[in-house]
Write an enzyme that holds these catalytic residues in place. Structure first.
Site, mmCIF file in Angstrom:
data_model
loop_
_atom_site.group_PDB
_atom_site.id
_atom_site.type_symbol
_atom_site.label_atom_id
_atom_site.label_comp_id
_atom_site.label_asym_id
_atom_site.label_seq_id
_atom_site.Cartn_x
_atom_site.Cartn_y
_atom_site.Cartn_z
ATOM 1 N N LYS A 1 24.430 91.238 41.769
ATOM 2 C CA LYS A 1 25.533 92.097 42.211
ATOM 3 C C LYS A 1 26.561 92.319 41.089
ATOM 4 O O LYS A 1 26.473 91.714 40.028
ATOM 5 C CB LYS A 1 26.190 91.494 43.457
ATOM 6 C CG LYS A 1 25.219 91.242 44.605
ATOM 7 C CD LYS A 1 24.470 92.482 45.069
ATOM 8 C CE LYS A 1 23.977 92.399 46.484
ATOM 9 N NZ LYS A 1 22.541 92.170 46.702
HETATM 10 C C1 LIG Z 1 22.272 91.737 48.409
HETATM 11 C C2 LIG Z 1 22.499 92.405 49.708
HETATM 12 C C3 LIG Z 1 22.818 91.683 50.865
HETATM 13 C C4 LIG Z 1 22.733 90.184 50.928
HETATM 14 O O1 LIG Z 1 23.579 89.534 50.054
HETATM 15 P P1 LIG Z 1 23.448 87.939 49.893
HETATM 16 O O2 LIG Z 1 24.730 87.551 49.225
HETATM 17 O O3 LIG Z 1 22.249 87.698 49.046
HETATM 18 O O4 LIG Z 1 23.310 87.357 51.243
HETATM 19 C C5 LIG Z 1 23.164 92.367 51.995
HETATM 20 N N1 LIG Z 1 23.171 93.711 52.025
HETATM 21 C C6 LIG Z 1 22.829 94.451 50.951
HETATM 22 C C7 LIG Z 1 22.886 95.933 51.041
HETATM 23 C C8 LIG Z 1 22.464 93.816 49.758
HETATM 24 O O5 LIG Z 1 22.091 94.553 48.700
#
Ligand SMILES: *Cc1c(COP(=O)(O)O)cnc(C)c1O
Length: 389
Positions: free
Chosen positions: A185
């Protein structure tokens, strides 16, 4: 077999200062939820302009807690986008509620507000818009629909750290917003998440729910002021953020705008390089005005009618040319579990299904050098020239 990549799809941008912060935390004697988590939450609340920010161990945990706090239960329905990661809808199922997918806009792949209302039934309790690739959803329209039908809005902002919608940062718009600090992210703590809200009652409830449902976290129990008994208020969860994560997060927060500028620069270079190519269309990024994309992903939409190969074949060819790619996302309603459990069939959400077969994500992260960007462009052009009709 895939050759060794010259440009990987993603690499987290972590530096000496993050290393030092981790070592400092390890040596401090307090490694679980404590002062660094509190400082990270405070910084995040200030950054987003949300009243409250609660650190958790993932965005998935944040989404789940948001549903629990909103009282989502068996028999309820929650509307969301099919162009998302499974976590968005899985948590609805964890609450024994039913995910209802509503189609997306063809150019941004964000949920289409005009189609939400026809999915609303007396059982509908919440909407989870997903800010795909970091572009803000049409929140004004979504909030209007929600208010009209008395629904809770929970934003999946996993892609949206830094996204602005009409002069407001994502995090300070709806009832609850869920962020991710997963390795890929915009900023990362390895794993981690944050839930923001402006509602004190929700914040208080989530603070308790995220750590076993007890009334005092360990830091407060043993902190200054003597021992306080804790009390079990709910059958809560083990979703707390811990200080090693938070220490990294605090450093990463300071990098948000520098990372954003580099991401935007790369998006502009890609857009220019690919403009006029008949076989593809870049995703529509929100630019100018009082809204702002977080530029989380660089997504191209393949014009399959102009190509003599499938998306997967083109994807493999690009990888064979040394460039890592991603797919965000194959439509969730057509994935095995969802098809089998809910009987979803192709044809019910045409825009999402079209995107499902035609999206391709190229490397986009601040650690990309100009020469890497050139390598990506060369590989993409070479492959598309070969496969364009
Ligand atoms: C990465 C992601 C998640 C989950 O995030 P985590 O921190 O890994 O639980 C949820 N929604 C979207 C759209 C994502 O890309």
């Amino acid at each position: 077999m895939q050759k060794k990549l010259r440009v990987s799809f993603h690499k987290p941008s972590l530096f000496k200062e993050e290393e030092k912060a981790v070592v400092r935390t390890l040596r401090s004697g307090w490694i679980t939820t404590g002062p660094s988590t509190a400082a990270f939450e405070k910084a995040f609340a200030e950054y987003t302009g949300a009243g409250y920010a609660l650190g958790v161990n993932s965005c998935t945990a944040a989404l789940h807690l948001a549903l629990v706090a909103a009282g989502i239960k068996k028999g309820d329905e929650v509307i969301t986008s099919p162009i998302t990661f499974p976590a968005t809808a899985n948590v609805v199922i964890h609450q024994n509620a039913t995910p209802v997918f509503s189609d997306v806009l063809p150019d941004s792949l964000n949920i289409d507000p005009a189609k939400i209302e026809e999915k609303i039934t007396p059982r509908t309790k919440a909407i989870i818009p997903v800010h795909f690739a970091g572009n803000p959803c049409e929140m004004d329209e979504i909030m209007k629909i929600a208010r009209r039908h008395n629904l809770t809005v929970i934003e999946d902002a996993a892609h949206a750290i830094g996204t602005v919608y009409k002069n407001k940062k994502v995090g300070a718009i709806s009832d609850m917003t869920c962020f991710s600090f997963y390795a890929t992210k915009n900023i990362t703590t390895g794993e981690g998440g944050m839930l923001t809200t402006g509602n004190k009652n929700l914040a208080d409830k989530i603070a308790v729910l995220r750590l076993h449902g007890i009334s005092r976290d360990a830091w407060n129990r043993y902190g200054p002021g003597g021992y306080h008994h804790w009390e079990s208020f709910y059958a809560g969860y083990k979703y707390n953020m811990f200080d090693i994560q938070a220490a990294i997060g605090l450093v990463q927060m300071k990098r948000i705008s520098a990372f954003w500028r580099r991401r935007k620069q790369i998006v502009n270079i890609y857009n220019e390089a690919f403009s006029g190519m008949p076989g593809l269309q870049p995703l529509k990024y929100c630019e100018g005005g009082n809204s702002k994309s977080a530029y989380h992903l660089y997504v191209i939409l393949l014009k399959l009618e102009k190509l003599k190969a499938s998306r997967d074949a083109i994807m493999n060819e690009i990888q064979n040319n040394g460039v890592g790619i991603g797919i965000h996302f194959r439509a969730l309603h057509l994935q095995k579990y969802y098809r089998e459990r809910y009987g979803f069939r192709k044809g019910i959400l045409p825009e999402a299904e079209k995107a499902s077969d035609s999206v391709l994500s190229l490397p986009l992260y601040p650690g990309l050098a100009d020469s890497d960007v050139k390598t990506v462009i060369r590989a993409v052009k070479k492959v598309f020239e070969r496969f364009t009709i």
